[in-house]
Structures are given as C-alpha cells and as structure tokens.
Design an enzyme around this catalytic site. Structure first.
Site, PDB file in Angstrom:
ATOM      1  N   GLY A   1      42.686  24.647  62.816  1.00 18.03           N
ATOM      2  CA  GLY A   1      42.420  25.825  63.618  1.00 18.03           C
ATOM      3  C   GLY A   1      43.347  25.963  64.815  1.00 18.03           C
TER       4      GLY A   1
ATOM      5  N   HIS B   1      40.948  28.878  60.812  1.00 15.83           N
ATOM      6  CA  HIS B   1      40.579  29.934  61.744  1.00 15.83           C
ATOM      7  C   HIS B   1      41.527  30.016  62.932  1.00 15.83           C
ATOM      8  CE1 HIS B   1      38.920  26.940  64.583  1.00 15.83           C
ATOM      9  NE2 HIS B   1      38.579  26.285  63.487  1.00 15.83           N
ATOM     10  N   ASP B   2      41.791  31.234  63.355  1.00 14.67           N
ATOM     11  CA  ASP B   2      42.552  31.528  64.577  1.00 14.67           C
ATOM     12  C   ASP B   2      44.018  31.137  64.495  1.00 14.67           C
ATOM     13  OD1 ASP B   2      40.215  32.441  66.296  1.00 14.67           O
ATOM     14  OD2 ASP B   2      39.570  30.411  65.804  1.00 14.67           O
TER      15      ASP B   2
END
Length: 256
Positions: free
Chosen positions: A137, A119-120
């Site tokens: 992440g 994520h991200d």
C-alpha cells in the site's frame, strides 16, 4: 459485444466498441472507456474508472476492496488510464480514506500475470511489472520503471522514473530514478544505462548521470554532501536535477 453470459450491472457505464467475455462481472459504479477488451472470468468492481483501449485478461480482479484492516467499507476509488495491458490473475485494489482514497494507474503500462497493486498506490505511464511483482500500500512507481518478476516492494516506497529492479528483489527503501537495484534487501547496482539508451537519452545526459551516481554512491559522501557537490551539474542537466530532487525529497530514505 457483451457476451450473454457476462453480468453487467445496470448502473455500469460501458463505452463504444467494448468486448466483455463470458462469466465476467462488471459491478455498479464502474465506467469502462471505448475500445476496451475484457476477457472471460474478469471481476471489476467500483467505484472504478477505466480509460480507453485497455486489455484485461482472465481471472483479473480490478477495483476490489483493499486488504488493509483499517478499511471499513468507505467508497474509495480506482482510476486507470488508457492502453494498459492487465494480464491473467492481476489484482488491483481501491484506496483508503487514510490516504487520498484513490489508487491510480496511468497509461501504456504492462502488468504481467499475478501482479498485485495494493491500495493507494500511484503508477505512472509506460511501466512494466513482470510476473508476480507485488507492491504494498501507498507505493509510488514513476514513468518507465521496470519491476522484475517476484519483486516485492514495501509499503510507502517510491520507485523513481526509469529505475529497474531485478527479479526476486525485496525493496525496502526508495529507488532513485535511473538506478538498477537487486538483492534482499535491494541495493543499488549501477545506472540503468541500456534502458536509458533505448529511450533516447543523449550521451551528455548519460555522462552527467554517471557522475551523479558515482558521487552519491561511490565517494563515501553523505547524501547532503553529494547533493551539494553536484549543484552545478544539476543546474546544467535536467536529468541530474531530477535525480537529486528525488533523493532530497525521499521520506523513507534511498537504497544504499
């Protein structure tokens, strides 16, 4: 060119000349650009936007909820550019609201089998991630970087442009542009000279980068001292300036 055994949600937007193989699942809030090829057994969930000319191989999971325990079902996004190759069993997760709510992948990248993009993360263009490379992440990977097979990258780490990590590397801090790294934990192993030559770097650029690397890593200087000593080179060589700008902007600290 959508196989009758594929599931495509009525709200999904599919471009022209797109192939979707049998038993693939295309969810709501997914946009797939022109000329993409989706193999069988691929799962794509949204909100996800995929550009043109991408190839996604079997058992890839693209745009799934992230594995961050803080994630509570917020509508975060994944955006992928053009002409990427996403091989078998790659996993790419959407962002979190604790960051920008966005995972972003540029264009012309090769993600080999079993790669994980958490994520991200923000990936640039022309990146290669070899088999089983995984980035946690909030990582950033800049243009033309290469991550060797089984490389593991700690969360919030930044990999600079044209950097190279050897297979089985464990990257706990930022890797400056143009630098090769390996080890557990990874340490600098020199400039990625062969890679830079293949990409057309001029001799004077390579010489200036060699001086900058030696000043930073082999002269027993602090980062601040090396940056100050290289001020003239940075003014005359944009690549040296790029190298030093990365080093001075590093929040996690660079590999040493």
């Amino acid at each position: 060119m959508i196989d009758k055994l594929a599931f495509v949600h009525p709200n999904a937007k599919i471009g022209n000349n797109v192939t979707i193989g049998p038993w693939s699942y295309i969810g709501a809030d997914v946009e797939i650009g022109d000329d993409c090829w989706i193999s069988s057994h691929v799962v794509i969930k949204g909100p996800t936007v995929i550009g043109k000319g991408n190839k996604i191989y079997q058992f890839a999971s693209v745009g799934e909820d992230c594995q961050d325990k803080k994630y509570a079902g917020e509508p975060t996004r994944l955006v992928i550019g053009d002409n990427n190759v996403i091989r078998e069993s790659v996993t790419i997760h959407r962002g979190t609201v604790q960051d920008q709510g966005l995972t972003s992948i540029g264009s012309n990248n090769l993600l080999m089998a079993y790669v994980h993009v958490a994520h991200d993360c923000v990936l640039g263009d022309n990146i290669i991630m070899a088999n089983n490379a995984s980035i946690a992440g909030h990582c950033h990977v800049d243009d033309w970087a290469i991550l060797g097979g089984m490389t593991g990258v700690h969360q919030f780490v930044h990999i600079g442009a044209h950097a190279f990590t050897a297979g089985y590397s464990l990257v706990l801090q930022d890797v400056p542009p143009f630098v090769m790294a390996s080890g557990q934990a990874a340490v600098p192993r020199g400039l990625n000279v062969e890679g830079l030559k293949r990409r057309g770097f001029a001799k004077d650029e390579l010489l200036a980068l060699r001086r900058a690397y030696k000043m930073l890593y082999r002269n027993s200087m602090t980062v601040a001292e090396a940056v100050a000593a290289l001020a003239d080179d940075a003014a005359n060589h944009p690549k040296v300036k790029q190298f030093l700008d990365f080093v001075t902007a590093s929040e996690r600290g660079i590999i040493r």
